[in-house]
Structures are given as C-alpha cells and as structure tokens.
Design a protein around this motif. Structure first.
Motif, PDB file in Angstrom:
ATOM      1  N   ASP A 221       1.681  52.642  12.839  1.00 14.72           N
ATOM      2  CA  ASP A 221       2.243  51.289  12.854  1.00 14.72           C
ATOM      3  C   ASP A 221       2.419  50.773  14.283  1.00 14.72           C
ATOM      4  O   ASP A 221       2.183  49.592  14.566  1.00 14.72           O
ATOM      5  CB  ASP A 221       3.589  51.268  12.114  1.00 14.72           C
ATOM      6  CG  ASP A 221       3.433  51.411  10.602  1.00 14.72           C
ATOM      7  OD1 ASP A 221       2.332  51.150  10.095  1.00 14.72           O
ATOM      8  OD2 ASP A 221       4.413  51.791   9.937  1.00 14.72           O
TER       9      ASP A 221
ATOM     10  N   LYS B 199      -0.768  49.369  15.877  1.00 10.53           N
ATOM     11  CA  LYS B 199      -1.102  47.994  15.485  1.00 10.53           C
ATOM     12  C   LYS B 199      -0.349  46.994  16.354  1.00 10.53           C
ATOM     13  O   LYS B 199      -0.920  45.983  16.790  1.00 10.53           O
ATOM     14  CB  LYS B 199      -0.755  47.776  14.009  1.00 10.53           C
ATOM     15  CG  LYS B 199      -1.522  48.670  13.043  1.00 10.53           C
ATOM     16  CD  LYS B 199      -0.978  48.472  11.633  1.00 10.53           C
ATOM     17  CE  LYS B 199      -1.465  49.546  10.698  1.00 10.53           C
ATOM     18  NZ  LYS B 199      -0.850  49.440   9.367  1.00 10.53           N
ATOM     19  N   ILE B 200       0.923  47.278  16.608  1.00 10.53           N
ATOM     20  CA  ILE B 200       1.711  46.401  17.478  1.00 10.53           C
ATOM     21  C   ILE B 200       1.086  46.314  18.860  1.00 10.53           C
ATOM     22  O   ILE B 200       0.927  45.223  19.429  1.00 10.53           O
ATOM     23  CB  ILE B 200       3.164  46.913  17.578  1.00 10.53           C
ATOM     24  CG1 ILE B 200       3.909  46.647  16.273  1.00 10.53           C
ATOM     25  CG2 ILE B 200       3.902  46.252  18.748  1.00 10.53           C
ATOM     26  CD1 ILE B 200       5.329  47.181  16.257  1.00 10.53           C
TER      27      ILE B 200
ATOM     28  N   ILE C 262       9.802  51.753  12.460  1.00 10.72           N
ATOM     29  CA  ILE C 262       9.390  50.431  11.982  1.00 10.72           C
ATOM     30  C   ILE C 262       9.077  50.463  10.493  1.00 10.72           C
ATOM     31  O   ILE C 262       8.568  51.467   9.962  1.00 10.72           O
ATOM     32  CB  ILE C 262       8.151  49.951  12.772  1.00 10.72           C
ATOM     33  CG1 ILE C 262       7.752  48.535  12.368  1.00 10.72           C
ATOM     34  CG2 ILE C 262       6.981  50.896  12.586  1.00 10.72           C
ATOM     35  CD1 ILE C 262       6.622  47.973  13.210  1.00 10.72           C
TER      36      ILE C 262
ATOM     37  N   ASP D 281       6.655  48.420   8.139  1.00  9.68           N
ATOM     38  CA  ASP D 281       5.548  47.455   8.132  1.00  9.68           C
ATOM     39  C   ASP D 281       5.640  46.649   6.832  1.00  9.68           C
ATOM     40  O   ASP D 281       5.149  47.063   5.785  1.00  9.68           O
ATOM     41  CB  ASP D 281       4.217  48.208   8.215  1.00  9.68           C
ATOM     42  CG  ASP D 281       3.022  47.270   8.366  1.00  9.68           C
ATOM     43  OD1 ASP D 281       3.149  46.085   8.000  1.00  9.68           O
ATOM     44  OD2 ASP D 281       1.964  47.730   8.835  1.00  9.68           O
ATOM     45  N   GLU D 282       6.268  45.476   6.916  1.00  9.90           N
ATOM     46  CA  GLU D 282       6.509  44.694   5.704  1.00  9.90           C
ATOM     47  C   GLU D 282       5.219  44.277   5.005  1.00  9.90           C
ATOM     48  O   GLU D 282       5.136  44.255   3.778  1.00  9.90           O
ATOM     49  CB  GLU D 282       7.316  43.421   6.022  1.00  9.90           C
ATOM     50  CG  GLU D 282       8.609  43.654   6.772  1.00  9.90           C
ATOM     51  CD  GLU D 282       8.478  43.324   8.230  1.00  9.90           C
ATOM     52  OE1 GLU D 282       9.040  42.294   8.664  1.00  9.90           O
ATOM     53  OE2 GLU D 282       7.803  44.091   8.945  1.00  9.90           O
ATOM     54  N   GLN D 283       4.200  43.931   5.795  1.00 10.37           N
ATOM     55  CA  GLN D 283       2.945  43.465   5.203  1.00 10.37           C
ATOM     56  C   GLN D 283       2.310  44.563   4.354  1.00 10.37           C
ATOM     57  O   GLN D 283       1.879  44.323   3.222  1.00 10.37           O
ATOM     58  CB  GLN D 283       1.980  43.022   6.305  1.00 10.37           C
ATOM     59  CG  GLN D 283       0.706  42.390   5.785  1.00 10.37           C
ATOM     60  CD  GLN D 283      -0.177  41.871   6.918  1.00 10.37           C
ATOM     61  OE1 GLN D 283       0.027  42.181   8.089  1.00 10.37           O
ATOM     62  NE2 GLN D 283      -1.167  41.075   6.565  1.00 10.37           N
TER      63      GLN D 283
ATOM     64  N   TYR E 208      14.921  47.248  10.866  1.00 13.45           N
ATOM     65  CA  TYR E 208      13.717  48.081  10.951  1.00 13.45           C
ATOM     66  C   TYR E 208      12.425  47.273  10.787  1.00 13.45           C
ATOM     67  O   TYR E 208      11.335  47.840  10.815  1.00 13.45           O
ATOM     68  CB  TYR E 208      13.756  49.184   9.887  1.00 13.45           C
ATOM     69  CG  TYR E 208      15.054  49.948   9.905  1.00 13.45           C
ATOM     70  CD1 TYR E 208      15.368  50.785  10.973  1.00 13.45           C
ATOM     71  CD2 TYR E 208      15.989  49.804   8.878  1.00 13.45           C
ATOM     72  CE1 TYR E 208      16.573  51.462  11.013  1.00 13.45           C
ATOM     73  CE2 TYR E 208      17.193  50.472   8.907  1.00 13.45           C
ATOM     74  CZ  TYR E 208      17.479  51.299   9.977  1.00 13.45           C
ATOM     75  OH  TYR E 208      18.681  51.959  10.022  1.00 13.45           O
ATOM     76  N   GLN E 209      12.551  45.966  10.617  1.00 12.89           N
ATOM     77  CA  GLN E 209      11.366  45.154  10.366  1.00 12.89           C
ATOM     78  C   GLN E 209      10.567  44.911  11.643  1.00 12.89           C
ATOM     79  O   GLN E 209      11.078  45.010  12.762  1.00 12.89           O
ATOM     80  CB  GLN E 209      11.767  43.856   9.678  1.00 12.89           C
ATOM     81  CG  GLN E 209      12.264  44.102   8.253  1.00 12.89           C
ATOM     82  CD  GLN E 209      12.714  42.849   7.544  1.00 12.89           C
ATOM     83  OE1 GLN E 209      12.456  41.736   7.987  1.00 12.89           O
ATOM     84  NE2 GLN E 209      13.407  43.012   6.432  1.00 12.89           N
ATOM     85  N   LYS E 210       9.326  44.579  11.440  1.00 15.90           N
ATOM     86  CA  LYS E 210       8.347  44.592  12.522  1.00 15.90           C
ATOM     87  C   LYS E 210       8.739  43.733  13.724  1.00 15.90           C
ATOM     88  O   LYS E 210       8.625  44.180  14.868  1.00 15.90           O
ATOM     89  CB  LYS E 210       6.987  44.139  11.989  1.00 15.90           C
ATOM     90  CG  LYS E 210       5.880  44.207  13.035  1.00 15.90           C
ATOM     91  CD  LYS E 210       4.555  43.769  12.464  1.00 15.90           C
ATOM     92  CE  LYS E 210       3.474  43.779  13.544  1.00 15.90           C
ATOM     93  NZ  LYS E 210       2.172  43.328  13.016  1.00 15.90           N
ATOM     94  N   ASP E 211       9.181  42.508  13.497  1.00  8.77           N
ATOM     95  CA  ASP E 211       9.494  41.615  14.614  1.00  8.77           C
ATOM     96  C   ASP E 211      10.533  42.216  15.547  1.00  8.77           C
ATOM     97  O   ASP E 211      10.425  42.119  16.772  1.00  8.77           O
ATOM     98  CB  ASP E 211       9.992  40.266  14.092  1.00  8.77           C
ATOM     99  CG  ASP E 211       8.876  39.438  13.468  1.00  8.77           C
ATOM    100  OD1 ASP E 211       7.702  39.812  13.649  1.00  8.77           O
ATOM    101  OD2 ASP E 211       9.181  38.438  12.803  1.00  8.77           O
TER     102      ASP E 211
ATOM    103  N   GLU F  66       8.994  45.423  17.271  1.00  8.82           N
ATOM    104  CA  GLU F  66       7.937  44.972  18.183  1.00  8.82           C
ATOM    105  C   GLU F  66       8.546  44.433  19.480  1.00  8.82           C
ATOM    106  O   GLU F  66       8.091  44.769  20.573  1.00  8.82           O
ATOM    107  CB  GLU F  66       7.101  43.883  17.505  1.00  8.82           C
ATOM    108  CG  GLU F  66       5.977  43.334  18.361  1.00  8.82           C
ATOM    109  CD  GLU F  66       5.148  42.323  17.597  1.00  8.82           C
ATOM    110  OE1 GLU F  66       3.917  42.357  17.716  1.00  8.82           O
ATOM    111  OE2 GLU F  66       5.730  41.494  16.876  1.00  8.82           O
TER     112      GLU F  66
END
Length: 401
Positions: free
Chosen positions: A29, A32-33, A184, A186-188, A383-386, A389
């Motif tokens: 994950d 990807k960031i 993290i 990864d919500e998507q 814990y969400q990506k934004d 990141e």
C-alpha cells in the motif's frame, strides 16, 4: 510502471516477500502512495509469488538478505555475517541509485543501516520489540545494537504509540528520532472487496484473521466458540489465514466436536468479503503491534473482540484510559477481554470463558452492537489513506531536505 525515470527520487523498500502477512500488505500500500506522488519505487525482496502477492506499484528486484544470524553463533560471527550482507546490499543500492531505503523486519533493518551510503535510511517497527527480544534472544535484538546502530537512521517509524514507548523503555532508544505513523487502510481496495458476496448458512458469523502460528493463539478462540455454540447452535467461526498450526487447529476443532461449524479458508487476498458477513472480528494474539485486520474491520464497521495483549490494539479500539480487568469490558470499538494464556485441547481457562461471554454479549445486545459498529467507522478514519499519505510525504520531504 514499465520504464525507469532517472529524474525521480528513488525509494527502495526492503522486505523478505510481498505476500502472507499484514506487514507485507502495508508495504504494498505504501508503494502506491510513493508512486502516485512522483517517486520511483524498487522492492528488494528475497522471493516473490506473484499469484499470492498483495497489490503494489514499482520494480521488483530479487536480493539475498542472508540467513547467517543465529543464537548459536558468537557475537563476532553474527556481526561478520551481517557486515558481509551489508556490503552486498550497498552495491545493489548504488546500482539502482537509491535515495531513500525503507526497511521492514528487525534483521533487515540492521542490514539497511550497515549498508548506508549516501541514501537516507528509514526503519519501520511493526512489532513489540521487547517481547520478541525476550522470546527470540537473537543477535539483532541485542540492546547494544539498538543503542549504537539504530540511532544512525534518518528516522525510525513505529506503527503505534505502544511500540514507540516500548522501544524507548526497553531498548535504550531516544524518542527524538522516532515517529509514529499508523498502518494504512486502502479504502478503494477494501470497498471493492466488501462488494463481493459470500454465502454462509448463518447470520451469527465470527471471523478471525491472521497467520496460523503460535503467537496468534487461535486455539483460545476454538475453546470460546464451543461455549458460544451452546447458546447459538447455528453460529459459524471463519478462520482466515494459513500457517504451521493449521493441521493442529483443524484436529482440535474435531476433538472439540465443533468442526461442522468452523471454516478454515486458508490464505485469502480478499478479507473484505468475510468482514462483510461478520458479526465481529476476534483476536487472541500474544502481542499485536497494530494489526491490519483490526484496522480493516473498523473501516467495515465490524466490532472487535480482542485480548488485551501487549501492543496497539487497546489504542485502536479505545479512546480513553482504561484499567486492565479480569473480566470483559466494553470500549468504543468493541470488547476487550483479559490476556489469554496457556495451551490445551481439553481444559478451558477462565480467560477463554470471558472471551466466550464477550462474544455472546455482542450477539445478544443488538442495540449496543449498532452503537459499537458506528464507533468503529469513526475510529477507522485515522488509518485512512489521506491521513497516512500526508504523514509519510511530510516525513520524506523532511529527511530529503
């Protein structure tokens, strides 16, 4: 990514493989960031099973981290082997013109530091170090190593506040170069997984996710589940994961007479479809730094029933200071139960009875279940990506500057 861009900053992620555990999922994950924000990512791994690997972005280069460290060898023999591996890795870093090297796992952290050239070094701590140091007593958990070598890193990243405090308290580390960045979600990816359907002949589904190994202690869940079945005969326990204890746990479920209600799925990339059906996620680990399974369950609104073990679970599911108890207790994200001890096929411990009572409580009390489920979704935001990141990009900018 198919071509190398010589103008981009290059990040190397050092990890044994890209499948099997939560740490590996986190590494994928993070790649990807980094790629999405203009970095060139290289994975230095010992092995890669593409059909089982978690999704990632970047180039994969196979390297040999070596297996020359053992408790049977002298300090100087281990140090000599470590330096030999570091010299080898330094050549690889130079070959690919690495600017930042991020390592996972204690042994590889040491090789990463000792192979330092001009690149910045980030070490990640995904464990409760004092527990592993006491249990394993390997060379790379020597206190001298932490005091003298880890401080040479540009930054040490711990995944939970507990891990940071443990590192400072037990390994002599100073906290001025240690930073906490959580794992993290990864919500998507998880949103897609949660859309998949799974048919199970019950609405009372309990899920456990993790490697089937000694430190996860899933045998406690089997004992508790037998008690649960006395009240909810249609309940199902789904154990997601694989490992050396699979045969033992399967045999234990047979001896307990609960095998018809226990499903062993083996290794699964898609955990979301099981969380979608779950009434709760149950964990009885000896220690957990910051389990990805808990973070993903929170995102899915699935209450957690967890052993109050050493590590970050308490800070994940509780927003307040709580006292350790010998009975189960509600917290915002679920129920904490006493730390689990012992290993037996026939004897049921008091802690396992408390675990069973906690599971039954969440099944019976539907109003409280709804409250906890909403709390879980709120707790998952950190814990969400934004959020993660932003923290990682700030860290990279700081150490590059």
């Amino acid at each position: 990514m198919s071509t190398i861009d010589n103008n981009k900053k290059r990040i190397a992620i050092l990890i044994p493989d890209l499948h099997y555990g939560g740490v590996e999922r986190v590494a994928g994950d993070l790649s990807k960031i980094f790629c999405e924000n203009g970095y060139e990512v290289y994975f230095f791994v010992e092995k890669l099973k593409r059909n089982k690997s978690f999704s990632y972005m970047g180039f994969v280069k196979k390297v040999h981290f070596g297996k020359g460290i053992s408790a049977e060898k002298t300090f100087m023999q281990n140090l000599s082997n470590l330096i030999r591996q570091a010299v080898y890795l330094k050549k690889i870093k130079r070959k690919y013109k690495i600017d930042i090297a991020i390592s996972f796992h204690a042994y590889i952290n040491l090789i990463n530091i000792l192979s330092k050239d001009k690149e910045k070094i980030i070490l990640t701590i995904h464990e409760v170090t004092s527990v592993n140091a006491a249990k394993l007593q390997y060379f790379f958990y020597n206190k001298f190593i932490f005091e003298k070598i880890y401080k040479k890193a540009s930054r040490v990243v711990c995944v939970s506040e507990y891990c940071k405090k443990d590192l400072c308290a037990h390994m002599g580390m100073k906290d001025n170069n240690i930073q906490v960045i959580n794992n993290i979600v990864d919500e998507q990816r998880l949103d897609l997984e949660l859309q998949e359907d799974l048919y199970v002949e019950s609405e009372n589904i309990i899920v456990s996710v993790g490697r089937l190994e000694m430190d996860k202690q899933q045998w406690h869940i089997l004992h508790a589940f037998k008690i649960v079945l006395s009240k909810y005969a249609d309940a199902r326990l789904i154990i997601v994961g694989d490992g050396e204890l699979k045969e033992y746990l399967c045999n234990m479920s047979e001896k307990l007479g609960i095998s018809e209600n226990v499903i062993f799925t083996g290794y699964q990339k898609n955990v979301g479809k099981y969380l979608k059906k779950a009434k709760m996620l149950v964990m009885t680990s000896e220690t957990e730094a910051l389990p990805c399974a808990v973070a993903e369950a929170l995102y899915a609104g699935v209450p957690i029933v967890a052993s109050d073990c050493k590590g970050g679970i308490r800070e994940m599911i509780s927003e307040r200071e709580i006292q350790e108890k010998k009975t189960w207790q509600y917290v915002e994200g679920g129920i904490l139960v006493p730390e689990q001890h012992g290993r037996s096929v026939s004897n049921v411990t008091e802690e396992e009875k408390e675990l069973a009572n906690a599971i039954i409580e969440l099944m019976v009390n539907k109003e409280q279940w709804n409250i906890v489920s909403e709390n879980c979704r709120r707790l998952s935001k950190k814990y969400q990506k934004d959020n993660i990141e932003r923290q990682w990009l700030c860290l990279l900018n700081e150490i590059i500057a």
